[in-house]
Design an enzyme around this catalytic site. Structure first.
Site, PDB file in Angstrom:
ATOM      1  N   CYS A 212      47.395   1.378  43.568  1.00 57.55           N
ATOM      2  CA  CYS A 212      47.726   2.609  44.318  1.00 57.55           C
ATOM      3  C   CYS A 212      46.673   3.670  43.993  1.00 57.55           C
ATOM      4  CB  CYS A 212      49.123   3.098  43.957  1.00 57.55           C
ATOM      5  SG  CYS A 212      50.363   1.824  44.226  1.00 57.55           S
TER       6      CYS A 212
ATOM      7  N   CYS B 168      52.031   8.552  35.154  1.00 58.93           N
ATOM      8  CA  CYS B 168      51.969   7.202  34.601  1.00 58.93           C
ATOM      9  C   CYS B 168      50.523   6.782  34.416  1.00 58.93           C
ATOM     10  CB  CYS B 168      52.764   6.290  35.535  1.00 58.93           C
ATOM     11  SG  CYS B 168      52.011   4.778  36.016  1.00 58.93           S
TER      12      CYS B 168
ATOM     13  N   GLU C 262      52.069   2.988  27.724  1.00 52.36           N
ATOM     14  CA  GLU C 262      52.749   4.281  27.614  1.00 52.36           C
ATOM     15  C   GLU C 262      54.266   4.135  27.640  1.00 52.36           C
ATOM     16  OE1 GLU C 262      49.187   6.734  29.842  1.00 52.36           O
ATOM     17  OE2 GLU C 262      51.248   7.047  30.482  1.00 52.36           O
TER      18      GLU C 262
ATOM     19  N   HIS D  72      56.071   6.685  49.822  1.00 53.91           N
ATOM     20  CA  HIS D  72      54.882   7.560  49.964  1.00 53.91           C
ATOM     21  C   HIS D  72      54.246   7.598  51.357  1.00 53.91           C
ATOM     22  CE1 HIS D  72      55.525   7.477  45.742  1.00 53.91           C
ATOM     23  NE2 HIS D  72      54.780   6.431  45.474  1.00 53.91           N
TER      24      HIS D  72
ATOM     25  N   ASN E 251      50.776  14.256  40.480  1.00 55.52           N
ATOM     26  CA  ASN E 251      50.022  14.583  39.270  1.00 55.52           C
ATOM     27  C   ASN E 251      48.587  14.227  39.578  1.00 55.52           C
ATOM     28  OD1 ASN E 251      50.975  15.595  36.694  1.00 55.52           O
ATOM     29  ND2 ASN E 251      52.496  13.978  36.807  1.00 55.52           N
TER      30      ASN E 251
ATOM     31  N   GLU F  36      53.907  -2.878  37.381  1.00 54.00           N
ATOM     32  CA  GLU F  36      54.850  -3.117  38.471  1.00 54.00           C
ATOM     33  C   GLU F  36      55.922  -4.113  37.979  1.00 54.00           C
ATOM     34  OE1 GLU F  36      55.894  -2.143  41.450  1.00 54.00           O
ATOM     35  OE2 GLU F  36      57.222  -3.876  41.323  1.00 54.00           O
TER      36      GLU F  36
HETATM   37  N1  SAH Z   1      54.940   0.297  39.696  1.00 58.37           N
HETATM   38  C1  SAH Z   1      56.176   0.938  39.906  1.00 58.37           C
HETATM   39  C2  SAH Z   1      56.655   1.722  38.710  1.00 58.37           C
HETATM   40  C3  SAH Z   1      55.639   2.518  37.959  1.00 58.37           C
HETATM   41  S1  SAH Z   1      54.987   3.936  38.795  1.00 58.37           S
HETATM   42  C4  SAH Z   1      56.121   1.805  41.146  1.00 58.37           C
HETATM   43  O1  SAH Z   1      55.022   2.022  41.660  1.00 58.37           O
HETATM   44  O2  SAH Z   1      57.180   2.214  41.618  1.00 58.37           O
HETATM   45  C5  SAH Z   1      56.373   5.043  38.801  1.00 58.37           C
HETATM   46  C6  SAH Z   1      56.315   6.101  39.863  1.00 58.37           C
HETATM   47  O3  SAH Z   1      55.276   7.052  39.583  1.00 58.37           O
HETATM   48  C7  SAH Z   1      56.039   5.560  41.263  1.00 58.37           C
HETATM   49  O4  SAH Z   1      56.923   6.131  42.191  1.00 58.37           O
HETATM   50  C8  SAH Z   1      54.623   6.016  41.524  1.00 58.37           C
HETATM   51  O5  SAH Z   1      54.349   6.113  42.883  1.00 58.37           O
HETATM   52  C9  SAH Z   1      54.596   7.335  40.784  1.00 58.37           C
HETATM   53  N2  SAH Z   1      53.263   7.830  40.468  1.00 58.37           N
HETATM   54  C10 SAH Z   1      52.217   7.122  40.009  1.00 58.37           C
HETATM   55  N3  SAH Z   1      51.146   7.922  39.820  1.00 58.37           N
HETATM   56  C11 SAH Z   1      51.525   9.157  40.187  1.00 58.37           C
HETATM   57  C12 SAH Z   1      50.864  10.413  40.224  1.00 58.37           C
HETATM   58  N4  SAH Z   1      49.599  10.536  39.873  1.00 58.37           N
HETATM   59  N5  SAH Z   1      51.574  11.476  40.646  1.00 58.37           N
HETATM   60  C13 SAH Z   1      52.865  11.364  40.991  1.00 58.37           C
HETATM   61  N6  SAH Z   1      53.546  10.209  40.981  1.00 58.37           N
HETATM   62  C14 SAH Z   1      52.881   9.112  40.585  1.00 58.37           C
HETATM   63 FE1  SF4 Z   2      51.122   1.567  42.061  1.00 51.43          FE
HETATM   64 FE2  SF4 Z   2      53.174   1.667  40.341  1.00 51.43          FE
HETATM   65 FE3  SF4 Z   2      51.077   0.062  39.869  1.00 51.43          FE
HETATM   66 FE4  SF4 Z   2      50.776   2.687  39.681  1.00 51.43          FE
HETATM   67  S1  SF4 Z   2      52.051   1.433  38.382  1.00 51.43           S
HETATM   68  S2  SF4 Z   2      49.357   1.226  40.701  1.00 51.43           S
HETATM   69  S3  SF4 Z   2      52.117   3.412  41.284  1.00 51.43           S
HETATM   70  S4  SF4 Z   2      52.481  -0.097  41.555  1.00 51.43           S
END
Ligand code: SAH
Ligand code: SF4
Length: 356
Positions: free
Chosen positions: A120, A340, A96, A223, A297, A167
């Site tokens: 996550c 994301c 994406e 978080h 989200n 990541e």
């Molecule tokens: N892996 C990195 C960058 C990609 S995710 C990271 O985790 O920081 C980018 C951001 O989107 C992160 O802060 C993550 O916690 C948040 N994110 C992921 N899924 C989400 C969701 N369903 N709702 C809100 N924020 C979300």
């Molecule tokens: Fe966690 Fe960022 Fe990976 Fe999603 S993209 S699983 S928020 S580390």
């Protein structure tokens, strides 16, 4: 497997061109076509001088290829300014890329991996698991895609965030190589201060950025403000505990003098009470911090719900009253931007096939 021309830095490209007997000026012209004009079909250009054209004819498709990523799906947001793309990689993986159009300051959000290993629980990408790292050229190609989209609308790309799938600090070398090319003043020329790297808290990566005196902005996804609360949302907290993460943030701040952005996804009843806000403020004391609150989200694989608006506002006020700048990310554009991995997850659920 041919090498991507988009994987090569300015110097690497020049070295190769010179090794093949061409003058260095040809490599500057080729770099310009790739990174400034964002060309997708080099052989269609009629303005290359014969030696470069011959070199391209001899090498493209055999030794070299380009990372031009076809669009598998695109979704405009409700307000029409933000657009999310599912782009297809050569091995069929889809990633994406989001182009966000705020007047005067266009931003793109790119992916750094296909899938993600961090798991996550609330994240659609985490729910998919890890597939592979992206090469530098595949990261650069997303930025070039955004440039072309914006150019069609008379816009110019100013900011870049690494908040798409994956990541970034788990793919450190490829990400830094890509960012070096993207910030190169001879190419896309997005200055390091306009680039933000978001990490789940890969401590060795944060320390390496501090050591290298990185000029990129750092965003840390928190978080949770206790080990147990954070570990329940972010399994990677077991590998890099909150205590080590906060220590790394202090080191980063001391070494670079830079502010750190902390992301906090508000989940109803899970991490959005006034007590959570107070604990977060205490945790960040002594760090030059800015907190970004993000409404959850909702995703199919997680039962958590978005916080109600007033709860978010109380949380926001507590952080600000503690002297920490804090922003609630607006709903505008968030329908496509924040989720994301969600476009890919939705398409998979519907069983849709790629149109390309
Ligand atoms: N892996 C990195 C960058 C990609 S995710 C990271 O985790 O920081 C980018 C951001 O989107 C992160 O802060 C993550 O916690 C948040 N994110 C992921 N899924 C989400 C969701 N369903 N709702 C809100 N924020 C979300
Ligand atoms: Fe966690 Fe960022 Fe990976 Fe999603 S993209 S699983 S928020 S580390």
């Amino acid at each position: 497997m041919p090498t991507s021309l988009h994987d090569l830095t300015f110097d690497e490209l020049r070295e190769r061109i010179v090794r093949d007997g061409l003058r260095p000026a040809h490599s500057a012209r080729l770099w310009n076509a790739l990174h400034l004009r964002a060309d997708t079909d080099l052989l269609a250009r009629t303005d290359f001088l014969p030696p470069l054209r011959r070199w391209l004819e001899a090498n493209l498709g055999t030794e070299f290829h380009l990372d031009v990523l076809p669009i598998a799906t695109q979704t405009p947001s409700g307000d029409g300014l933000t657009r999310k793309y599912l782009l297809k990689l050569q091995d069929g993986q889809e990633i994406e890329t989001v182009v966000m159009g705020y007047p005067g300051r266009h931003t793109t959000c790119v992916s750094t991996q296909a899938g993600c290993a961090m798991g996550c629980v609330f994240c659609a990408t985490g729910q998919m698991g890890f597939v592979r790292h992206l090469r530098p050229g595949e990261i650069v190609a997303q930025v070039l895609h955004a440039q072309r989209v914006l150019r069609q609308h008379g816009g110019r790309l100013r900011n870049l965030v690494l908040m798409g799938m994956g990541e970034p600090l788990h793919n450190y070398d490829n990400v830094m190589k890509a960012l070096g090319m993207i910030s190169d003043t001879r190419g896309a020329n997005i200055g390091p201060s306009k680039i933000s790297i978001s990490t789940v808290g890969v401590v060795p990566g944060i320390l390496r950025m501090a050591e290298e005196g990185s000029h990129y902005n750092l965003a840390v996804s928190l978080h949770g403000s206790t080990e147990a609360e954070r570990a329940a949302l972010i399994p990677a907290n077991q590998r890099w505990p909150l205590s080590e993460l906060i220590a790394a943030c202090h080191t980063y701040g001391e070494k670079t003098g830079r502010k750190i952005f902390f992301a906090w996804t508000l989940i109803a009843g899970v991490n959005d009470t006034p007590e959570h806000a107070q604990r977060l403020a205490a945790l960040l004391s002594g760090i030059r911090a800015h907190v970004n609150l993000i409404p959850l989200n909702e995703t199919a694989g997680y039962e958590g719900r978005e916080s109600i608006e007033t709860t978010g506002e109380v949380f926001h006020r507590i952080i600000q009253d503690a002297g920490i700048p804090c922003t609630i990310r607006q709903r505008r554009g968030i329908d496509v931007a924040a989720g994301c991995g969600q476009l890919k997850a939705e398409r998979r659920k519907r069983g849709e096939k790629s149109t390309l």
